[in-house]
Each structure stands twice: as structure tokens, then as C-alpha cells.
Design an enzyme around this catalytic site. Structure first.
Site, mmCIF file in Angstrom:
data_model
loop_
_atom_site.group_PDB
_atom_site.id
_atom_site.type_symbol
_atom_site.label_atom_id
_atom_site.label_comp_id
_atom_site.label_asym_id
_atom_site.label_seq_id
_atom_site.Cartn_x
_atom_site.Cartn_y
_atom_site.Cartn_z
ATOM 1 C CD GLN A 52 95.774 74.652 -8.089
ATOM 2 O OE1 GLN A 52 95.050 74.442 -8.732
ATOM 3 N NE2 GLN A 52 97.009 75.242 -8.265
ATOM 4 C CD GLU A 108 95.374 80.070 -9.529
ATOM 5 O OE1 GLU A 108 96.377 79.269 -10.436
ATOM 6 O OE2 GLU A 108 95.904 81.354 -9.347
ATOM 7 N NE ARG A 131 103.065 83.596 -14.970
ATOM 8 C CZ ARG A 131 104.095 83.534 -14.225
ATOM 9 N NH1 ARG A 131 105.353 83.453 -15.149
ATOM 10 N NH2 ARG A 131 104.367 84.303 -13.071
ATOM 11 C CD GLU A 166 103.163 77.901 -13.087
ATOM 12 O OE1 GLU A 166 102.494 78.231 -13.891
ATOM 13 O OE2 GLU A 166 103.978 78.817 -12.501
ATOM 14 C CG PHE A 181 98.142 69.328 -12.863
ATOM 15 C CD1 PHE A 181 99.104 69.082 -12.371
ATOM 16 C CD2 PHE A 181 97.149 68.386 -12.815
ATOM 17 C CE1 PHE A 181 99.731 67.738 -11.930
ATOM 18 C CE2 PHE A 181 97.458 67.057 -12.554
ATOM 19 C CZ PHE A 181 98.740 66.682 -12.241
#
Ligand code: FES
Ligand code: FES
Lengths: 178, 798
Positions: free
Chosen positions: B215, B250, B328, B739, B246
């Protein structure tokens, strides 16, 4: 490693190749015949991404020894478009998957198409959502949430066996998207 | 290049906003779409790599003492990679540089300590089994509670605190009622259908080319360069497309690519690394399991006056992105609710497990589940329906979050809420559920509605930038390069739509190129749902520059001021001669002809576009800022039916109303909502990661790790996009969608809670203790709990 000669019939053609005798059909398809449409999702029969057909029956290519596949007629996603029912080289299922956007990453799609095609051919009628659920119970998809896959298979069966005949216009896709 | 907004092109029949199939749709259904490992047949002499995996969760070893003699004696084994082969840094960590590619201290069970390269995969596997490693086992921390007791932390305490009354303790003390709760929230395996894969080769110019299922091609490039000791200009990374990611690709794709590149460096031959499912599950990080402990103060109506939340996450062995993920979680524990006094403290725990990583929602879901758990308990405590207590606490226009950001468009929360309650027929179905429950002692139904507010942007502010490179050729065909990667989310489709409208051409004139680091450098990961916001703006800006230059040329030819020209349908014309106008043919120019003319007039036909999100910032120390460009909103209603003997349940119906702004691609956005919801439902109701006491992952395949299948899909599933929802600050008025819908699935867990509560005797007001994931087993135990009134009474201070 000892290689043995394999004579297979794949997508209507006779092919022969040498491969280790313990190799699965999936390995031979992907690593010997460059038929990379069948996917490796789990290598152990859990996900359905490798689903192909042998004599019209859906089978998991990762659990099928290539040697045993010699007895039958193998069909992979690459052979789907050449099917007799295909119009303009495109199987109604493929067309419906595109219209419904039933593939996101597309990795599960070849296996799902092969399982779904077997269902439509066997039922030879418009299928219900429950029939689709049952026929595809062994196929995982991590992206779509399945709804559009069911929609697409039912839609394709209507195109082939229903009243709608060939005029599967873009309306259905427009409706889902509106 | 100018950073001001380019003037928009106004195509007559725009592609943006149309329900189009995926850009690779035809490839997907014919098997012609290639994924990284499908490229293997192109590399005839490629070597295959297989890891030597540690059987211990924590152990010391000497890389120099790794004994590969037996492995090398096996036919087909070419070499064994150890630390001695690393020309650069033996380190692949993304943020903190704390992950050894070849460790001397094993930090989790299954960690690779060396890699075997073989002529065949079999040879590499046999070789890996024959490598002898002398491990000195060390004590391991394998649970969050052990880590807390041992004070094994990867971060300091991260804090956000805000209060009308200054101090959460004081607000709790003054609250009319308080309660407390504790909740363990499970992790989640990504289970992208395509496992991690990379192929690297060394070319004649002394450069490494890496195909990677990543990603984040720029970071994969950086890590490969780091390990090889090269400058980044000698490493090119391409991400063709991914079979799902997903968040799991990353950063976790980096070591895969690094091993492939290192093997190619050592042998001079292409090297292929592909994890099989078991390797993938035992070697890569997952969604963080969380432990939440909280106290809440509320009044008799259920209005929250104070919330004190402690969050721990199981970070695994290294930092990875865990700190940003915890932030987050802090940013989302308020969800849609105004909580006048709030303190949330988050800390990442170090355990001897895979390094947990990004996964759709990035900590937001865990924070939100904790907040919703609290709300549900308060509702039960005050004896009011949960949906009323939720609505009572909604943010209103003008409110700010605990970290000080204005909740812009807060009115959308009640708008969505009441719209959805209406379309889902909520009140009537609530009555029907009550009626059903009254007449069915052994089956109970539950109905719940929950909202979502999700902040969009990378909370690490500098990551919010993107680039694009658009090339127009003399024949009018167009190539679009941008920094985003395609993992099935439909990003390329949206970019295609934006580019086609930006140049006023047809879709088939535009080709979306695979994402490569030699086209657009220094890109951010395609993550945080921001792929189309950021890259879309960059693509639009690149197209605008080309269009402006071409309009100059066309203006001279057509004798029309360039600003009066429109580009649409592959033609350029004055706005008063749109298609259909009698003079359209005579007074317009084909895009192809214009491209040729521009070339002859020596006008540049390519441009780079660049975008950075304006005005976002966050001060970690103060716990204040504006980390998000905007919020995406939504809500879902779920209805379940639970079997009292087994805890088994079915999801009878789901209704969703979700805010995607003005959708660029409605078919794709619906797919994201449906898929995100089902994935969230899997996390909350069926997917359970189990680690053995010694730190081994016990669930290492789909046979033991229960993913949602067609059977778990709701019988009725209604998804609507919020109308009249344009977001003016984003390209084409759209909003991110990757998301936010994931958290709509909290409604399923809350519906299960309602159903479980219905098994309780009238008099028993004990709170529902429902495990998370709320698997049938967890539901069964929760039912047992309420039946026997066994659930521990919480302190109801009065
Ligand atoms: S690869 Fe055959 S079932 Fe998963
Ligand atoms: S579309 Fe990605 S797994 Fe099904």
C-alpha cells in the site's frame, strides 16, 4: 525432484507438461501452464479462490493432485469466456459481475465465477438467493460483503434463463448505483 | 505550480458521479488481472524464498552461529540469507527503527530469523527445515495483563483531557450517578485474500526493481534502500494491484520486499517471496487487541457528564504504527457524543507477539466500541431505550471535540439518525421485537441503531500530501500516474473519472498506470481513507494545467478566448456551442487534433499535480488541534435473533444511511459500505484470534479463524447514501469512504446486547457483560450471566 509427465485437457485443449508428481492442479496451472487466473488464497482448501471445474463440477485445485485431474476435462476462469453460452466472448456471469461491481480486489472472483457457473449450468433456471448462498458457501471474499456477488449471480441466471433474454441493459447497475 | 484551486472544467456529461464498474472489472472476471505473484512466470530463473521461523516467542540467538550446512547440502538450495548478507542496515521498522530483519533477539513466535533461497519452493522449504538455530529461550509476555503488570510499554501515556468543570475527577464526583466498566476488545486478522508477495530483480544498470503487493510503495522503496545501503534513486518499487490490503500492507509489506531485494542482491537472480496463508498469519501484524477501563458520570436522563477512559493496546513486539493508531482511538472514543468532561489515556503495550499494525479504522473502531459500550450501560442504568440516550448526547452545531476541533456539519448526525429511523421503520420494528420476545422464551430479538463520526486525514499531518503525473500523447491518449495504490477499493476508477472529466475526454482515452516510485516520488501510504481525496486533487490539478495550455492553442485555432472553451466528450468547443448545438461540429476541435497541434506548437502536454490538505495540525503534548480535514458520518440499524440455548444468532436485517459527500462513484462507494460493514461485523461477532500461553498463534488459517461467509450476510441489507451532502473542501465534493462504514457494524453488537438483555428476568438490572468479539460463545455466556443475575453489579454511586 522427480518430475512426471502430465497429459491434461484444459479449457478444451490437450496440454502436456512435466511437473513434480506431488504437485496439485493449482501448482501446475500457475507454475507450469501460466494459467494464473486461478488464485492461491490459502493453499489448504479454506477459501475457494482456486476453484476450477473438472467435468463441470467445481473442485478446489489446491486440494486436487494434478495427476488425478488427467482423467477429466478441466476448466478454469480463462476458459469461461469460450463457453457455448457466451455471447461476444463474454459469459453472462462475467458481464453481470462487471455491471454489479461484484469484484473489488478481484482475487476471489475467478473461483467464485467457476463455482457460480457450475450452479447455473446444473440448475438451468433462474436461481434464488439461497441457492447462491449454498453454492458459494465455500468461497471467501474479504472485500465485498457478498451482497453484490449474490445480486450478480441471480442477475446472470435471469439473463440466461429468465424472461429478460439478452437485453441485460445497464439499468440494473444504474439502479444499484443511483 | 500554483497551489490555488484550478478552474474547474464543466463537462456536459461528466464521468464523475456515475455508477461505473471497477477500472479492472474485465481483468477481474477473465483472470487477466495480474497480481504481484502472477508475474512470476516472467522470471524464468527466479529463486524462491522461505523463512526459518522461531518456535519461541522470546529467545536469544547468534546470527553468526546459524548452521546452514545441512540446508546447503539439499539439492536445489542455493543459499541461506543471514545478517552477514546485509550490505546496509539490518532494520526495517517504519517509524521507530526497531525491527531487525535478521534478529539476534527473537521477539515473537514465528518470527523469521533467516531465509533460505531455493531453485524451487520445495527446496527452500526443505532447506529452512534443515537450518539449525541455537535458541536461548527467554521469558515472554503474551497477554495484555502481563504487560501491564510488567510495565512493558511501547509508548508513554497519550492523553486528551478536556472539561467544562476543569477536572474529570471533580466532574465524576459531582455527577448524579456513575458507573464503571471494563472491556477486552479482540484483534483481527486482515485476511486479504492475496497474501504478502514481492519479486525483486537486479537490472543491468545496477538498480533494484521490486514488484511488491504494498500500500506504500515509497516506504517499501525506502526500506529496500535502507537494507541494501543504496540511495532511493536506485530502487524502484511498483505496486500493480493488490488482492486486498485493509492496512495490512501499509508497512508489513516492507520486510517481504526487503528479503526479495536482498536475495536478488546476493545471488544476482530474481527472487520471489510469497507468504502462504500460515506464514502470513504467523508473521504479520493484526488489528490491535485493546483493553478498555472506564468510569462514566451521568444524570437521571442519561446525559453523560464525565467519561474517564483508559485504553491499552496490545502493540506486539515493535512500535510499527501503534502510536498513531492509539491516537486515533483517543480521537474516536467520543464518537458522535458531546462529553463535557473527558479524559482518555492510551498506552501501547509491548508483548511478544507479531507487531500489530494498521487495519481499516486504525484504532478508531476500538475507541468507538469502548464509547458505545459506555453509552449502552448508561442507557440500561437509567432504564431508557439506548437509542434515546444516544440521541440525547449528540453533538450539536458549534460543539467542539475534546481535542478542540469544531464538529463541522454536526447537524448531519440527527439528520442521518432521523432519516434512517424512518426508512428502517425503527419504532414499529422495536414494538414488533418486544412482541416477539414476549412470546418466545428461548429466542430473543434485538434491534439497535448506532451512529458513526469518523475523522478524515492522516493524524500525522505531514502525510497529507499527494502527487500525480499526467501525460497526454500526440494521439490524444492519456496516461495517469498518481501516488495511490489499488487494493480493490476502486481508487483507480475514481482517478480515471476525475482525469477524464479534467481533460474532457472519454474513459477509453485514459489509461491508469500501475503505481511506481519512479513516476511520483515521496508518496504517502494509500491509507486513512484519504486515497481519493489526496490523489484525486493532485490528478485534477495536473489535468487543469494541461487543459489550460491546450485551451490557449485551441483558442487561437477557433478564434475564441481560451477561458470560454469547454472540454468534453473528446472535443473542445466554446461553451455556447455545446454538443447538440447546430454549430457544434464546425466550431469545435477534436482532442486528438488539438493534442497534435499543441505538440507542433511546442506546448508541453504533461504536468505534475500536487496537493496538500490545508490547515490541519495537532499538538500531541497539549492534546489539542485540528487533526482532521472533516468528518464522515453515518448510522446503521441492525436486527438480530439469538438462540438462548446456544448463543447462535442470525442478522435479520441491516439498514444503513451513510455520508459520502457527493459520491464520485456511487457503485464503488456502496461496495465500500457493504464490504466495510461485513468486515466490521466479522471483527465484532465471529473473528477471534487465539494465542496459546506460550505465545503461539493458535488460529492460523480460515479453518480455525472464522471469517464472515455468505451465510452470515444479513437476510435484508439496505444501503443508502445521504443526499444533499456535498463536502466543499474535497475534490468533486466527495468524502472518504474506506474506513467509516466499518464502524457501522457496532450496531450488530449493540443489537446482540439488546437481545441478551431480553433474556433477563424483569427484576434483574445487572448490566449485560458481553465479550468482544461477541461470538455465539460470548453471547451464550452473556445470556447465562443475565439469566442468573450473575453479572457483577456495578457501583451505582448515588
Ligand atoms: S487456495 Fe484452494 S481453497 Fe484456498
Ligand atoms: S473482491 Fe477481494 S476478496 Fe473478493
Amino acid at each position: 525432484m522427480a518430475e512426471s509427465l502430465l497429459s491434461l485437457r484444459i479449457n478444451g485443449e490437450a496440454v502436456s507438461t512435466a511437473a513434480p508428481s506431488h504437485w496439485t492442479l493449482l501448482e501446475v496451472l500457475r507454475y507450469r501452464l501460466d494459467l494464473i487466473g486461478s488464485k492461491q488464497g490459502c493453499d489448504k482448501g479454506d477459501c475457494g479462490a482456486c476453484t476450477v471445474q473438472i467435468n463441470g463440477e467445481p473442485v478446489l485445485a489446491c486440494l486436487t493432485l494434478a495427476a488425478t485431474a488427467q482423467r477429466g476435462e478441466v476448466r478454469t476462469v480463462e476458459g469461461l469466456s469460450w463457453a457455448p453460452e457466451a455471447s461476444q466472448g463474454c459469459h453472462p456471469l462475467q458481464d453481470a459481475f462487471d455491471r454489479w461491481d461484484a469484484a473489488q480486489c478481484g482475487f476471489c472472483t475467478p473461483g467464485i465465477l467457476m463455482a457460480a457457473e457450475a450452479l447455473l449450468r446444473k440448475r438451468a433456471a433462474v436461481v434464488t438467493r439461497d441457492e447462491v448462498r449454498e453454492a458459494l458457501a465455500g468461497n471467501l471474499c474479504r472485500c465485498t460483503g457478498y451482497t453484490k456477488i449474490i445480486d450478480a449471480v441471480v442477475d446472470a441466471s435471469e439473463v440466461v434463463f429468465g424472461q429478460r433474454g439478452d437485453e441485460s441493459t445497464d439499468d440494473s447497475a444504474q439502479q444499484t448505483g443511483s | 505550480m500554483s497551489s490555488s484551486e484550478p478552474p474547474p472544467n464543466v463537462p456536459v456529461t461528466p464521468h464523475v458521479g456515475k455508477a461505473l464498474p471497477h477500472e479492472s472489472a474485465v481483468g477481474h472476471v477473465t483472470g487477466a488481472a495480474h497480481y504481484t505473484d502472477d508475474l512470476l512466470p516472467r522470471y524464468a530463473d527466479a529463486l524462491h524464498a522461505w523463512p526459518v521461523q522461531s518456535p519461541h516467542a522470546h529467545a536469544r540467538l547468534s546470527q553468526a552461529a546459524i548452521d546452514d550446512a545441512a540446508a546447503l547440502a539439499i539439492e536445489g538450495v542455493v543459499t541461506v540469507l543471514t545478517v552477514a548478507d546485509v550490505p546496509g542496515a539490518n532494520e526495517v521498522g517504519p517509524v521507530a527503527h526497531d525491527e531487525a530483519l535478521f534478529p539476534e533477539e527473537v521477539m515473537h513466535c514465528g518470527q523469521a530469523v533467516a531465509w533460505v533461497l531455493g531453485e524451487t519452493l520445495e527446496a527452500a522449504k526443505l532447506g529452512a527445515a534443515a537450518v539449525v538455530v541455537d535458541y536461548e529461550p527467554l521469558p515472554a509476555i503474551t497477554t495484555m495483563r502481563q504487560a501491564i503488570a510488567a510495565e512493558s510499554f511501547l509508548t508513554e501515556a497519550l492523553v486528551i483531557e478536556s472539561g467544562d468543570s476543569g477536572d474529570v475527577e471533580a466532574a465524576l464526583a459531582a455527577a448524579p450517578h456513575t458507573l464503571e466498566g471494563e472491556l477486552e476488545i479482540g484483534g483481527q486478522e486482515h485476511f486479504y485474500l492475496e497474501t504478502q508477495a514481492a519479486i525483486a530483480c537486479w537490472d543491468e544498470a545496477g538498480e533494484v526493481f521490486v514488484h511488491s503487493s504494498t500500500q506504500h510503495p515509497s516506504e517499501t522503496q525506502e526500506v529496500v534502500a535502507r537494507v541494501l545501503g543504496l540511495h532511493r534513486n536506485r530502487v524502484t518499487c511498483q505496486s500493480l494491484r493488490m488482492g486486498g490490503a485493509f492496512g495490512g500492507k501499509e508497512v508489513q509489506a516492507n520486510p517481504v520486499a526487503a528479503v526479495a531485494a536482498l536475495g536478488a542482491h546476493k545471488t544476482g537472480r530474481p527472487v520471489r517471496v510469497r507468504y502462504d496463508r500460515q506464514l502470513d498469519m504467523t508473521m504479520t501484524g493484526k488489528r490491535h487487541p485493546f483493553l478498555a477501563r472506564y468510569r462514566a458520570g451521568y444524570d437521571g436522563d442519561g446525559r453523560i457528564v464525565a467519561f474517564d477512559l483508559q485504553l491499552y493496546s496490545d502493540g506486539g513486539y515493535s512500535l510499527d504504527l501503534s502510536k498513531a493508531i492509539m491516537f486515533r482511538a483517543l480521537f474516536h472514543c467520543d464518537n458522535c457524543y458531546r462529553i463535557p468532561n473527558l479524559r482518555v489515556v492510551g498506552r501501547v503495550l509491548r508483548t511478544h507477539k507479531t507487531s500489530q499494525t494498521a487495519f481499516r479504522g486504525f484504532g478508531g473502531p476500538q475507541g468507538m466500541v469502548a464509547g458505545e459500550d459506555m453509552l449502552a450501560r448508561v442507557a440500561q442504568a437509567v432504564g431508557k431505550p439506548a437509542h434515546e440516550v444516544r440521541a440525547l448526547n449528540f453533538y450539536a452545531e458549534g460543539d467542539r471535540t475534546p481535542y478542540g476541533q469544531l464538529v463541522r456539519d454536526a447537524e448531519r448526525i440527527p439528520r442521518i439518525w432521523s432519516g434512517l429511523m424512518g426508512s428502517a421503520d425503527f419504532e414499529a420494528r422495536r414494538a414488533a421485537v418486544a412482541e416477539f420476545n414476549a412470546s418466545h422464551p428461548h429466542e430473543k430479538r434485538g434491534l439497535a441503531i448506532t451512529p458513526v463520526k469518523f475523522g478524515i486525514s492522516f493524524t500525522t499531518s505531514f502525510l497529507n500530501q499527494a502527487g500525480a503525473l499526467v501525460l497526454v500523447y500526440q494521439d490524444g491518449s492519456v496516461q495517469v500516474n498518481h501516488g495511490g495504490t489499488e487494493m480493490g477499493q476502486g481508487l483507480h476508477t475514481k482517478m480515471l473519472q476525475i482525469a477524464a472529466d479534467g481533460l474532457g475526454v472519454t474513459l477509453d482515452q485514459v489509461r491508469l498506470m500501475p503505481t511506481r516510485t519512479d513516476k511520483v516520488p515521496n508518496t504517502s501510504a494509500t491509507a486513512a481513507s484519504s486515497g481519493s481525496d489526496l490523489n484525486g486533487a493532485a490528478v485534477e490539478r495536473a489535468c487543469a494545467q494541461i487543459r489550460e495550455r491546450m485551451a490557449e492553442v485551441a483558442g487561437r485555432r477557433l478564434q475564441v478566448p481560451p477561458m470560454d472553451l469547454r472540454f468534453a466528450g473528446g472535443r473542445v468547443f466554446p461553451f455556447w456551442c455545446a454538443p447538440g448545438h447546430p454549430d457544434h461540429g464546425a466550431s469545435s476541435l477534436g482532442f486528438v487534433e488539438l493534442a497534435q497541434q499543441a505538440y507542433l506548437e511546442r506546448v508541453s502536454l504533461f504536468a505534475a499535480g500536487y496537493y496538500r490538505t490545508p490547515a490541519i495540525h495537532y499538538d500531541e503534548a497539549a492534546g489539542r488541534g485540528k487533526p482532521f480535514h472533516y468528518f464522515a458520518y453515518g448510522a446503521a440499524v441492525s436486527e438480530v435473533e439469538v438462540d438462548g440455548f446456544t448463543g447462535q444468532f442470525v442478522l435479520r436485517r441491516v439498514d444503513i444511511l451513510h455520508d459520502v459527500g457527493s459520491s464520485i462513484s456511487p457503485l464503488i462507494d456502496r461496495g465500500q459500505i457493504e464490504g466495510g460493514f461485513i468486515q466490521g461485523m466479522g471483527w465484532l461477532t465471529s473473528e477471534e484470534l487465539i494465542w496459546a500461553e506460550d505465545g503461539r498463534l493458535a488460529t492460523r488459517g480460515a479453518s480455525t479463524y472464522k471469517l464472515p461467509t455468505l451465510g452470515e450476510c444479513p437476510e435484508a441489507f439496505h444501503v443508502e447514501l445521504l443526499p444533499m451532502a456535498a463536502e466543499p473542501a474535497v475534490v468533486k465534493g466527495s468524502k472518504a469512504v474506506g474506513e467509516p462504514p466499518f464502524m457501522l457494524a457496532i450496531s450488530v453488537r449493540e443489537a446482540l446486547r439488546e437481545a441478551v438483555a431480553a433474556f433477563a428476568a424483569e427484576s434483574n438490572a445487572a448490566p449485560v457483560e458481553l465479550g468482544c468479539p461477541s461470538t455465539p460463545e460470548a453471547v451464550y455466556w452473556a445470556i447465562e450471566g443475565v439469566r442468573e443475575g450473575r453479572a457483577k453489579q456495578v457501583s451505582a454511586a448515588e
